[in-house]
Motif scaffolding. Structure first.
Motif, PDB file in Angstrom:
ATOM      1  N   UNK A  75      27.069  40.587  36.363  1.00 41.83           N
ATOM      2  CA  UNK A  75      28.421  40.054  36.531  1.00 41.83           C
ATOM      3  C   UNK A  75      29.248  40.890  37.500  1.00 41.83           C
ATOM      4  N   UNK A  76      29.401  42.170  37.178  1.00 44.14           N
ATOM      5  CA  UNK A  76      30.345  42.975  37.945  1.00 44.14           C
ATOM      6  C   UNK A  76      29.890  43.242  39.375  1.00 44.14           C
ATOM      7  N   UNK A  77      28.631  43.648  39.561  1.00 47.17           N
ATOM      8  CA  UNK A  77      28.170  43.932  40.931  1.00 47.17           C
ATOM      9  C   UNK A  77      28.157  42.679  41.799  1.00 47.17           C
ATOM     10  N   UNK A  78      27.647  41.532  41.296  1.00 50.71           N
ATOM     11  CA  UNK A  78      27.726  40.328  42.145  1.00 50.71           C
ATOM     12  C   UNK A  78      29.177  39.926  42.449  1.00 50.71           C
ATOM     13  N   UNK A  79      30.049  40.097  41.449  1.00 49.16           N
ATOM     14  CA  UNK A  79      31.455  39.747  41.671  1.00 49.16           C
ATOM     15  C   UNK A  79      32.056  40.675  42.726  1.00 49.16           C
ATOM     16  N   UNK A  80      31.721  41.952  42.630  1.00 42.79           N
ATOM     17  CA  UNK A  80      32.212  42.911  43.615  1.00 42.79           C
ATOM     18  C   UNK A  80      31.685  42.555  45.004  1.00 42.79           C
TER      19      UNK A  80
END
Length: 186
Positions: A75-80
């Protein structure tokens, strides 16, 4: 209070005596505390698979860390990355808008009022586009921050629940959730 007798083997009596001395409790008080402990935690004392709560907490901690790493990876890395790419695209769009504005301003000289008014209107539209792009970028950053805050709150709540596990039987419920989840994914 009515006194009752409990029959136990000599071996278990010896263990009861050791526990009583190490915890500085009388036999009857120790047995009462054991009963309340099993009731509060939901631990089945006849289940030979029962492990120490600290070992179970370590296992739960490992699973929690694993869960958080998966959340970060999925979630977080792809969103970033999406925000980074979107930001990069928006910067390019803004540069294009400014280039168009400069070209439009340079071409204003030598045109009549009607053409000049259309160019000024185009400049205003370009400025609106820039503001929309900047707003989208801010919204994406806000979404990422909200997601991070939700994850932090969830981690804090899980930590608080783990701390209270001895009082509520939380540890066994979580352990069962992971066991059932493992069975369902197999």
């Amino acid at each position: 209070m009515t006194k009752k007798s409990i029959l136990i083997s000599p071996l278990h009596h010896k263990e009861l005596k050791k526990l009583s001395e190490s915890n500085r409790l009388s036999y009857y008080k120790l047995v009462e505390e054991m009963i309340m402990y099993f009731k509060k935690t939901g631990i089945d004392p006849t289940d030979s698979k029962n492990e120490s709560p600290s070992k179970g907490l370590k296992e739960l901690d490992k699973r929690l860390v694993s869960f958080l790493k998966v959340q970060e990876r999925d979630i977080l890395k792809p969103m970033r990355q999406d925000i980074y790419e979107n930001s990069k695209d928006q910067k390019q769009q803004i540069e294009n808008v400014y280039t168009n504005l400069i070209e439009a301003l340079n071409s204003l000289n030598g045109f009549g009022n009607n053409r000049r008014d259309r160019i000024i209107e185009e400049i205003a539209n370009q400025e609106i586009s820039i503001k929309k792009i900047e707003e989208q970028q801010l919204n994406l950053k806000s979404d990422l921050l909200r997601e991070i805050i939700k994850q932090e709150k969830a981690i804090i709540e899980i930590y608080n629940l783990i701390q209270a596990q001895n009082e509520s039987g939380f540890f066994n419920r979580i352990k069962n959730i992971f066991k059932n989840a493992d069975k369902q994914t197999s």
